[in-house]
Design an enzyme around this catalytic site. Structure first.
Site, PDB file in Angstrom:
ATOM      1  N   ARG A 197     -21.139 -21.123   0.558  1.00 24.08           N
ATOM      2  CA  ARG A 197     -21.761 -22.433   0.574  1.00 24.08           C
ATOM      3  C   ARG A 197     -21.343 -23.219   1.808  1.00 24.08           C
ATOM      4  NH1 ARG A 197     -18.475 -26.560  -1.467  1.00 24.08           N
ATOM      5  NH2 ARG A 197     -20.317 -27.709  -2.143  1.00 24.08           N
ATOM      6  N   LEU A 198     -22.264 -24.046   2.277  1.00 25.67           N
ATOM      7  CA  LEU A 198     -21.976 -25.044   3.294  1.00 25.67           C
ATOM      8  C   LEU A 198     -22.492 -26.378   2.767  1.00 25.67           C
ATOM      9  CD1 LEU A 198     -22.975 -23.437   6.740  1.00 25.67           C
ATOM     10  CD2 LEU A 198     -20.681 -23.745   5.808  1.00 25.67           C
ATOM     11  N   ASP A 199     -21.678 -27.415   2.818  1.00 20.92           N
ATOM     12  CA  ASP A 199     -22.135 -28.723   2.392  1.00 20.92           C
ATOM     13  C   ASP A 199     -23.339 -29.150   3.217  1.00 20.92           C
ATOM     14  OD1 ASP A 199     -20.169 -28.863   0.509  1.00 20.92           O
ATOM     15  OD2 ASP A 199     -18.839 -30.153   1.679  1.00 20.92           O
ATOM     16  N   ARG A 200     -24.132 -30.031   2.651  1.00 25.08           N
ATOM     17  CA  ARG A 200     -25.379 -30.439   3.296  1.00 25.08           C
ATOM     18  C   ARG A 200     -25.147 -30.982   4.702  1.00 25.08           C
ATOM     19  NH1 ARG A 200     -28.394 -35.009   3.788  1.00 25.08           N
ATOM     20  NH2 ARG A 200     -26.879 -36.269   2.640  1.00 25.08           N
TER      21      ARG A 200
ATOM     22  N   VAL B  28     -22.752 -30.292   6.769  1.00 20.26           N
ATOM     23  CA  VAL B  28     -22.041 -29.347   7.633  1.00 20.26           C
ATOM     24  C   VAL B  28     -23.041 -28.372   8.247  1.00 20.26           C
ATOM     25  CG1 VAL B  28     -20.269 -27.544   7.706  1.00 20.26           C
ATOM     26  CG2 VAL B  28     -19.954 -29.562   6.249  1.00 20.26           C
TER      27      VAL B  28
END
Length: 397
Positions: A176-179, A181
């Site tokens: 996952r990558l935060d929105r 990032v």
């Protein structure tokens, strides 16, 4: 699948010129995103509003409430009068049937809300394909774009854009990558391949590297932050917890460890390599704050002293901006985006009942936001390595 419905006046209905005989076409999750679904304006990628039906089941705590009170209390994004009208004209149903505004819902009943959906805009950057293999696709995710459908986002996601513009589907994100990032995102092309990656990550066999642009001169020697991270979902932020061997109260946060290495500095900012050894929510952001060198445009974790020194308009986190800047969201500097073609906005239908029309964005998303100065550059595991190029902001003058 597309479903067409023509609104017809029923006996007992009051005259309402806004919705009589209006032909409506709405979409279901089976409708794949299309290239023509997107509108580019003012450096933002917007989605043409479309009709969609949200379905839920009545929870025990909802039982006994009138259908209008339920929606107005639980879904506060629209005014009470809207829900009254939506029930009367059949846009809100119970078990597929029209009900009166005074109808009291029962536990486990299916409630549906048919509405004109407006998705929040994202930065108008391309989702760049870095490598396309038989069982893996790697891309450079732009900041502000969520990876997969969530909340108000469905088409304005990495998966939606890749399907619409490159015909790539199905894809399975393996991390996952935060929105907010940007950077490397690895996508498996099968569920079995995704499982292999996830097993390696869970076994601690995968090394992750990020870069961040932080405030001040970061120490030259390697810094290791070994401090629990406690995420507060209500506030949307994390905090660091340090252990006290003499205290009887156990720590609530999760064990977290991050290694930091300075790459360069210009005396005002530093470019730092970040290697998270665990994967907690906002781990890198809150651990950098703990070192006294928060990400330089991270309003959520900048101290009052640092925030006073930062350039106005560099807020990266909408929630923090709304809380700290009274909802004023602007941006003076933008990450370079390749897709800047402007498309006219007069080619989407206006719904007279919609509380967001005639605007493209939902209420609360009228401004601009900038991505975090945090970028995923490398993932490596047993026999494989994938990388992403540095972003423009990673160059220090």
């Amino acid at each position: 699948m597309e479903i067409r419905m023509k609104r017809k006046k029923r006996d007992g209905d009051q005259e309402d010129p806004t919705d009589s005989f209006m032909e409506i076409v709405w979409q279901t999750p089976a409708n794949p995103p299309q290239r023509e679904d997107y509108i580019f304006r003012d450096g933002r990628r917007n989605v043409k509003p479309y009709y969609f039906e949200f379905i839920s089941h009545v929870k025990n705590r909802w039982a006994g409430k009138t259908i209008v009170d339920l929606f107005s209390e639980e879904f506060k994004g629209r005014p009470y009068d809207y829900y009254v009208k939506a029930v009367k004209c059949g846009r809100i149903k119970v078990d597929g049937q029209n009900v009166s505004v005074s109808y009291k819902v029962k536990s486990s009943e299916k409630i549906s809300h048919f509405l004109h959906r407006h998705e929040p805009p994202v930065m108008a950057c391309d989702v760049t394909i870095l490598l396309e293999e038989e069982d893996v696709v790697t891309v450079c995710k732009p900041a502000s774009v969520p990876v997969h459908p969530c909340g108000q986002y469905r088409k304005n996601t990495v998966l939606g854009i890749l399907q619409a513009e490159h015909g790539l589907t199905p894809l399975y994100p393996i991390h996952r990558l935060d929105r907010l990032v940007s950077g490397l995102l690895i996508l498996a092309r099968s569920a079995s391949k995704a499982d292999i990656f996830r097993q390696q990550i869970e076994a601690g066999m995968v090394r992750k590297q990020y870069i961040a642009k932080v405030v001040g001169v970061f120490p030259e020697s390697e810094q290791v932050v070994d401090a629990n991270v406690n995420y507060n979902a209500r506030e949307g932020r994390s905090r660091v917890e340090m252990g006290d061997w003499c205290a009887d109260t156990p720590l609530e946060g999760k064990v977290a460890c991050t290694k930091f290495t300075r790459i360069s500095t210009n005396g005002t900012y530093s470019l730092v390599q970040c290697e998270p050894l665990t994967g907690r929510t906002h781990q890198i952001r809150v651990h950098l704050q703990y070192t006294g060198h928060p990400i330089a445009n991270d309003m959520l974790y900048l101290s009052e002293f640092v925030a006073a020194r930062s350039t106005e308009g560099n807020s990266a986190d909408r929630a923090a901006a709304a809380a700290n800047l009274n909802g004023s969201i602007t941006s003076s500097t933008h990450e370079h985006c390749g897709n800047t073609e402007e498309i006219p906005v007069d080619d989407f239908s206006i719904d007279p009942m919609c509380t967001n029309c005639p605007n493209l964005a939902p209420k609360g998303y009228e401004g601009h936001e900038e991505g975090l100065w945090l970028h995923c550059v490398k993932y490596s595991g047993p026999g494989w390595t994938y990388e992403s190029p540095y972003p423009d902001w990673a160059i220090l003058d």
